[in-house]
Design a protein around this motif. Structure first.
Motif, PDB file in Angstrom:
ATOM      1  N   LEU A   9     157.566  41.732  10.859  1.00  0.00           N
ATOM      2  CA  LEU A   9     157.568  43.166  10.542  1.00  0.00           C
ATOM      3  C   LEU A   9     158.996  43.689  10.459  1.00  0.00           C
ATOM      4  CD1 LEU A   9     155.933  45.786  10.203  1.00  0.00           C
ATOM      5  CD2 LEU A   9     155.970  46.046  12.682  1.00  0.00           C
ATOM      6  N   ASP A  10     159.352  44.213   9.281  1.00  0.00           N
ATOM      7  CA  ASP A  10     160.660  44.846   9.129  1.00  0.00           C
ATOM      8  C   ASP A  10     160.481  46.352   9.094  1.00  0.00           C
ATOM      9  OD1 ASP A  10     162.037  42.376   8.887  1.00  0.00           O
ATOM     10  OD2 ASP A  10     161.294  42.230   6.819  1.00  0.00           O
ATOM     11  N   THR A  11     161.588  47.041   9.271  1.00  0.00           N
ATOM     12  CA  THR A  11     161.543  48.490   9.112  1.00  0.00           C
ATOM     13  C   THR A  11     161.174  48.802   7.671  1.00  0.00           C
ATOM     14  OG1 THR A  11     163.319  48.580  10.699  1.00  0.00           O
ATOM     15  CG2 THR A  11     162.895  50.584   9.463  1.00  0.00           C
ATOM     16  N   ILE A  12     160.268  49.750   7.490  1.00  0.00           N
ATOM     17  CA  ILE A  12     159.825  50.086   6.129  1.00  0.00           C
ATOM     18  C   ILE A  12     160.987  50.775   5.400  1.00  0.00           C
ATOM     19  CG2 ILE A  12     158.095  51.351   4.775  1.00  0.00           C
ATOM     20  CD1 ILE A  12     156.880  49.163   6.590  1.00  0.00           C
ATOM     21  N   PRO A  13     161.430  50.191   4.284  1.00  0.00           N
ATOM     22  CA  PRO A  13     162.573  50.791   3.585  1.00  0.00           C
ATOM     23  C   PRO A  13     162.143  51.872   2.590  1.00  0.00           C
ATOM     24  CG  PRO A  13     161.955  48.743   2.517  1.00  0.00           C
ATOM     25  CD  PRO A  13     160.975  48.941   3.644  1.00  0.00           C
ATOM     26  N   PHE A  14     163.086  52.715   2.215  1.00  0.00           N
ATOM     27  CA  PHE A  14     162.856  53.636   1.101  1.00  0.00           C
ATOM     28  C   PHE A  14     163.349  52.942  -0.165  1.00  0.00           C
ATOM     29  CE2 PHE A  14     164.799  56.752  -1.819  1.00  0.00           C
ATOM     30  CZ  PHE A  14     163.646  57.423  -2.186  1.00  0.00           C
ATOM     31  N   GLU A  15     162.447  52.781  -1.138  1.00  0.00           N
ATOM     32  CA  GLU A  15     162.846  52.067  -2.366  1.00  0.00           C
ATOM     33  C   GLU A  15     162.757  52.932  -3.622  1.00  0.00           C
ATOM     34  OE1 GLU A  15     160.732  48.322  -2.610  1.00  0.00           O
ATOM     35  OE2 GLU A  15     161.797  47.508  -0.870  1.00  0.00           O
ATOM     36  N   ASN A  21     156.421  47.816  -4.161  1.00  0.00           N
ATOM     37  CA  ASN A  21     156.271  47.180  -2.851  1.00  0.00           C
ATOM     38  C   ASN A  21     155.350  48.026  -1.974  1.00  0.00           C
ATOM     39  OD1 ASN A  21     156.577  46.125  -0.312  1.00  0.00           O
ATOM     40  ND2 ASN A  21     158.809  46.452  -0.178  1.00  0.00           N
ATOM     41  N   PRO A  22     154.189  47.474  -1.561  1.00  0.00           N
ATOM     42  CA  PRO A  22     153.273  48.293  -0.753  1.00  0.00           C
ATOM     43  C   PRO A  22     153.844  48.640   0.618  1.00  0.00           C
ATOM     44  CG  PRO A  22     152.507  46.006  -0.879  1.00  0.00           C
ATOM     45  CD  PRO A  22     153.673  46.119  -1.809  1.00  0.00           C
ATOM     46  N   LEU A  23     154.847  47.893   1.060  1.00  0.00           N
ATOM     47  CA  LEU A  23     155.444  48.172   2.372  1.00  0.00           C
ATOM     48  C   LEU A  23     156.807  48.850   2.211  1.00  0.00           C
ATOM     49  CD1 LEU A  23     154.371  45.004   4.399  1.00  0.00           C
ATOM     50  CD2 LEU A  23     153.365  47.289   4.424  1.00  0.00           C
ATOM     51  N   ALA A  24     156.859  49.800   1.281  1.00  0.00           N
ATOM     52  CA  ALA A  24     158.091  50.582   1.099  1.00  0.00           C
ATOM     53  C   ALA A  24     157.713  52.034   0.833  1.00  0.00           C
ATOM     54  CB  ALA A  24     158.893  50.036  -0.077  1.00  0.00           C
ATOM     55  N   PHE A  25     158.611  52.940   1.198  1.00  0.00           N
ATOM     56  CA  PHE A  25     158.423  54.351   0.848  1.00  0.00           C
ATOM     57  C   PHE A  25     158.914  54.577  -0.576  1.00  0.00           C
ATOM     58  CE2 PHE A  25     159.016  54.724   5.541  1.00  0.00           C
ATOM     59  CZ  PHE A  25     157.761  55.251   5.829  1.00  0.00           C
ATOM     60  N   ARG A  26     158.156  55.377  -1.295  1.00  0.00           N
ATOM     61  CA  ARG A  26     158.572  55.708  -2.662  1.00  0.00           C
ATOM     62  C   ARG A  26     159.055  57.160  -2.760  1.00  0.00           C
ATOM     63  NH1 ARG A  26     154.675  54.975  -6.690  1.00  0.00           N
ATOM     64  NH2 ARG A  26     153.049  55.455  -5.173  1.00  0.00           N
ATOM     65  N   HIS A  27     158.641  57.989  -1.812  1.00  0.00           N
ATOM     66  CA  HIS A  27     159.028  59.408  -1.873  1.00  0.00           C
ATOM     67  C   HIS A  27     159.643  59.917  -0.582  1.00  0.00           C
ATOM     68  CE1 HIS A  27     157.007  59.759  -5.731  1.00  0.00           C
ATOM     69  NE2 HIS A  27     156.052  59.024  -5.201  1.00  0.00           N
ATOM     70  N   TYR A  28     159.356  59.259   0.518  1.00  0.00           N
ATOM     71  CA  TYR A  28     159.896  59.732   1.798  1.00  0.00           C
ATOM     72  C   TYR A  28     161.185  58.991   2.128  1.00  0.00           C
ATOM     73  CZ  TYR A  28     160.566  60.598   6.766  1.00  0.00           C
ATOM     74  OH  TYR A  28     161.115  60.933   7.978  1.00  0.00           O
ATOM     75  N   ASP A  29     162.289  59.689   1.962  1.00  0.00           N
ATOM     76  CA  ASP A  29     163.579  59.175   2.397  1.00  0.00           C
ATOM     77  C   ASP A  29     164.037  60.093   3.529  1.00  0.00           C
ATOM     78  OD1 ASP A  29     166.179  58.527   2.849  1.00  0.00           O
ATOM     79  OD2 ASP A  29     166.883  58.890   0.807  1.00  0.00           O
ATOM     80  N   ALA A  86     151.917  49.517  19.581  1.00  0.00           N
ATOM     81  CA  ALA A  86     152.069  50.895  19.088  1.00  0.00           C
ATOM     82  C   ALA A  86     153.537  51.185  18.771  1.00  0.00           C
ATOM     83  CB  ALA A  86     151.541  51.888  20.125  1.00  0.00           C
ATOM     84  N   PHE A  87     154.404  50.834  19.680  1.00  0.00           N
ATOM     85  CA  PHE A  87     155.823  51.133  19.438  1.00  0.00           C
ATOM     86  C   PHE A  87     156.418  50.260  18.338  1.00  0.00           C
ATOM     87  CE2 PHE A  87     157.636  54.550  21.908  1.00  0.00           C
ATOM     88  CZ  PHE A  87     156.539  54.916  22.678  1.00  0.00           C
ATOM     89  N   GLU A  88     155.857  49.060  18.147  1.00  0.00           N
ATOM     90  CA  GLU A  88     156.304  48.263  16.986  1.00  0.00           C
ATOM     91  C   GLU A  88     155.980  49.012  15.698  1.00  0.00           C
ATOM     92  OE1 GLU A  88     155.707  43.875  19.054  1.00  0.00           O
ATOM     93  OE2 GLU A  88     154.579  44.321  17.228  1.00  0.00           O
ATOM     94  N   MET A  89     154.783  49.618  15.672  1.00  0.00           N
ATOM     95  CA  MET A  89     154.413  50.332  14.444  1.00  0.00           C
ATOM     96  C   MET A  89     155.226  51.617  14.274  1.00  0.00           C
ATOM     97  SD  MET A  89     150.716  51.402  12.935  1.00  0.00           S
ATOM     98  CE  MET A  89     150.478  53.072  13.474  1.00  0.00           C
ATOM     99  N   PHE A  90     155.356  52.396  15.356  1.00  0.00           N
ATOM    100  CA  PHE A  90     156.141  53.641  15.246  1.00  0.00           C
ATOM    101  C   PHE A  90     157.558  53.322  14.734  1.00  0.00           C
ATOM    102  CE2 PHE A  90     153.732  55.101  19.352  1.00  0.00           C
ATOM    103  CZ  PHE A  90     152.569  55.291  18.627  1.00  0.00           C
ATOM    104  N   SER A  91     158.142  52.249  15.281  1.00  0.00           N
ATOM    105  CA  SER A  91     159.520  51.907  14.895  1.00  0.00           C
ATOM    106  C   SER A  91     159.591  51.461  13.447  1.00  0.00           C
ATOM    107  CB  SER A  91     160.068  50.766  15.757  1.00  0.00           C
ATOM    108  OG  SER A  91     160.002  51.102  17.100  1.00  0.00           O
ATOM    109  N   ALA A  92     158.645  50.616  13.045  1.00  0.00           N
ATOM    110  CA  ALA A  92     158.674  50.120  11.662  1.00  0.00           C
ATOM    111  C   ALA A  92     158.550  51.283  10.683  1.00  0.00           C
ATOM    112  CB  ALA A  92     157.544  49.121  11.437  1.00  0.00           C
ATOM    113  N   LEU A  93     157.712  52.248  11.016  1.00  0.00           N
ATOM    114  CA  LEU A  93     157.519  53.395  10.121  1.00  0.00           C
ATOM    115  C   LEU A  93     158.708  54.352  10.182  1.00  0.00           C
ATOM    116  CD1 LEU A  93     153.762  54.174  10.881  1.00  0.00           C
ATOM    117  CD2 LEU A  93     154.676  53.289   8.724  1.00  0.00           C
ATOM    118  N   GLY A  94     159.490  54.248  11.233  1.00  0.00           N
ATOM    119  CA  GLY A  94     160.641  55.143  11.369  1.00  0.00           C
ATOM    120  C   GLY A  94     160.239  56.577  11.662  1.00  0.00           C
ATOM    121  N   VAL A  95     159.080  56.767  12.310  1.00  0.00           N
ATOM    122  CA  VAL A  95     158.687  58.142  12.654  1.00  0.00           C
ATOM    123  C   VAL A  95     159.452  58.587  13.901  1.00  0.00           C
ATOM    124  CG1 VAL A  95     156.402  58.169  11.608  1.00  0.00           C
ATOM    125  CG2 VAL A  95     156.665  57.265  13.927  1.00  0.00           C
TER     126      VAL A  95
END
Ligand code: XLS
Ligand code: NI
Ligand code: NI
Length: 437
Positions: A9-15, A21-29, A86-95
């Motif tokens: 699991l990597d941090t979800i990037p903004f692309e 890429n389904p595991l990337a943000f397209r609008h949320y930077d 839970a914290f792995e997911m919160f961190s990956a999403l960068g919330v």
């Protein structure tokens, strides 16, 4: 060390919008600056603990569909594993935030005291994770609805011992929320209502609820909790009729109990729909009454008639909601919480990530459209123009109390008034909104 639940699991990037890429943000930077502020600071995203890590996929006709390595999370070890994931997911999403009920993070103890001790122990564990990741607590809340002791309500139970049990539970949960630096404390009264009036003393229950809320506010001041106390309105489900029906009802209730300056609203899209309102109606009304606090951005299916808690995906609707948030001055202690759950067929760990990525992207699109509409005064100017007459001194005098009914009547007769209707221009305004969304 990673739990491996999400695989690698990597941090979800903004692309950007063109990414597939389904595991990337397209609008949320998070770092994009809109109206002078970073998107992360505007939206203040929070992910809830319960639907993601506690709910096993049951529905009224079937049992668990999700198989998670921490289920049934009835030991402290499993509770810690759940927190790790839970914290792995919160961190990956960068919330920047998360939200929880006491019941989500610790197994219930054999006694009230053991439940409290377990909560405190888990709070230590969460505190360390918050420190390590920088993730903060948007709000904490107590689950006063799952256990059978609460079947007839918590504060509104006919049995005063349940009231006391609930009060102890809320006190302990407020302590933990305070300790973890929570920015708000939420009360959602799922069973604060009734199934049938035949067995219900409505007046007694309303008094009990009013006193309970006052106890919470008094305690907040006593411990120096600086966050907001938020009530989350909902008209029904699980109760047939819930006392916190909608924003207007709660406002009347707060007034009746002297709490209108102490308590604000956590407004959920799905609950607004259940109450027969639009989300933006509830937001606009709370703002107008000075009690807007925070939002739960999960939507309802318009046909089902219950709280489906789906991830948001209707950008034009979300733009109108965020437009009201922006008009209210934006979030202060509140934020955008995803009180949202997967559909029960979405079994894979990745589905959890993808659902939040999509929700966050939709929020970003809706927010940016709303911010542009606000910056251009695209709706504000026509509305101001529509009400311009009220700026005239003789109009203001009708409102400020300086004129009575007879004064107004005499003036109207004297001036020989003959008001001419003007177009409300609804379609023109809808076309303006469509330019932005
Ligand atoms: C249920 C509510 C609940 C609150 C927190 O319908 O939305 O999840 O947000 O108790
Ligand atoms: Ni809900
Ligand atoms: Ni909610």
């Amino acid at each position: 060390m990673s739990t491996g639940f999400f695989g690698k699991l990597d941090t979800i990037p903004f692309e950007g919008p063109d990414s597939t890429n389904p595991l990337a943000f397209r609008h949320y930077d998070p770092n994009e600056v809109v109206a002078g502020k970073r998107m992360e600071d505007h939206l203040r995203f929070a992910v809830c603990y319960w639907h993601n890590f506690v709910w096993p996929g049951t529905d009224p006709f079937g049992g668990d569909t999700f198989e998670r390595p921490w289920f049934p999370a009835d030991t402290m070890d499993l509770a810690r594993l759940k927190a790790d994931v839970a914290f792995e997911m919160f961190s990956a999403l960068g919330v920047p935030f998360f939200t929880f009920h006491d019941h989500d993070v610790r197994p219930e103890g054999a006694s009230l005291r053991e439940s409290r001790d377990r909560l405190n122990e888990m709070a230590d564990y969460l505190e360390a994770k918050m420190e390590a990741t920088g993730i903060k607590l948007l709000w904490g809340t107590a689950n006063l609805f799952s256990n059978r002791r609460y079947m007839s309500g918590a504060a509104t139970n006919p049995d005063p011992d349940v009231f006391a049990y609930a009060a102890a539970t809320v006190r302990d949960c407020m302590d933990v929320t305070h300790r973890l630096g929570g920015q708000n404390y939420v009360l959602w009264g799922g069973r604060e209502g009734y199934e049938t009036l035949l067995n219900t003393d409505l007046k007694s229950e309303l008094n009990q609820l009013g006193r309970f809320l006052n106890l919470v506010v008094e305690y907040k001041h006593k411990i120096g909790f600086e966050g907001a106390i938020l009530v989350e309105p909902k008209p029904q489900e699980p109760s047939k009729h819930q006392y916190d029906y909608d924003v207007a009802t709660v406002y009347g209730f707060l007034k009746a109990h002297g709490l209108e300056n102490e308590v604000k609203m956590n407004i959920e899209q799905g609950h607004a729909i259940l109450a027969g309102h639009s989300f933006e109606h509830e937001l606009a009304l709370a703002a107008a009454l000075g009690i807007f606090g925070s939002i739960d951005m999960n939507r309802n299916d318009y046909q089902s008639g219950w709280d489906t808690d789906q991830f948001p995906n209707n950008v034009p609707e979300m733009a109108l909601a965020y437009y009201e948030v922006i008009k209210a001055g934006g979030f202060t202690s509140g934020g955008t919480n995803f009180d949202a759950k997967l559909r029960r067929q979405s079994l894979d760990p990745q589905d959890l990530l993808i659902a939040h990525i999509g929700g966050m992207d939709c929020c970003a699109r809706g927010f940016k459209a709303a911010a542009a509409m606000a910056a251009d005064k695209a709706l504000a100017d026509p509305v101001a123009d529509r009400y311009a007459g009220w700026k005239r001194p003789e109009a203001a005098a009708m409102i400020d109390g300086s004129m009575g009914l007879a004064d107004i009547a005499d003036e109207a007769h004297g001036a020989g008034l003959d008001p001419q209707p003007r177009s409300g221009r609804q379609e023109a305004l809808e076309n303006i909104v469509n330019r932005y969304v």
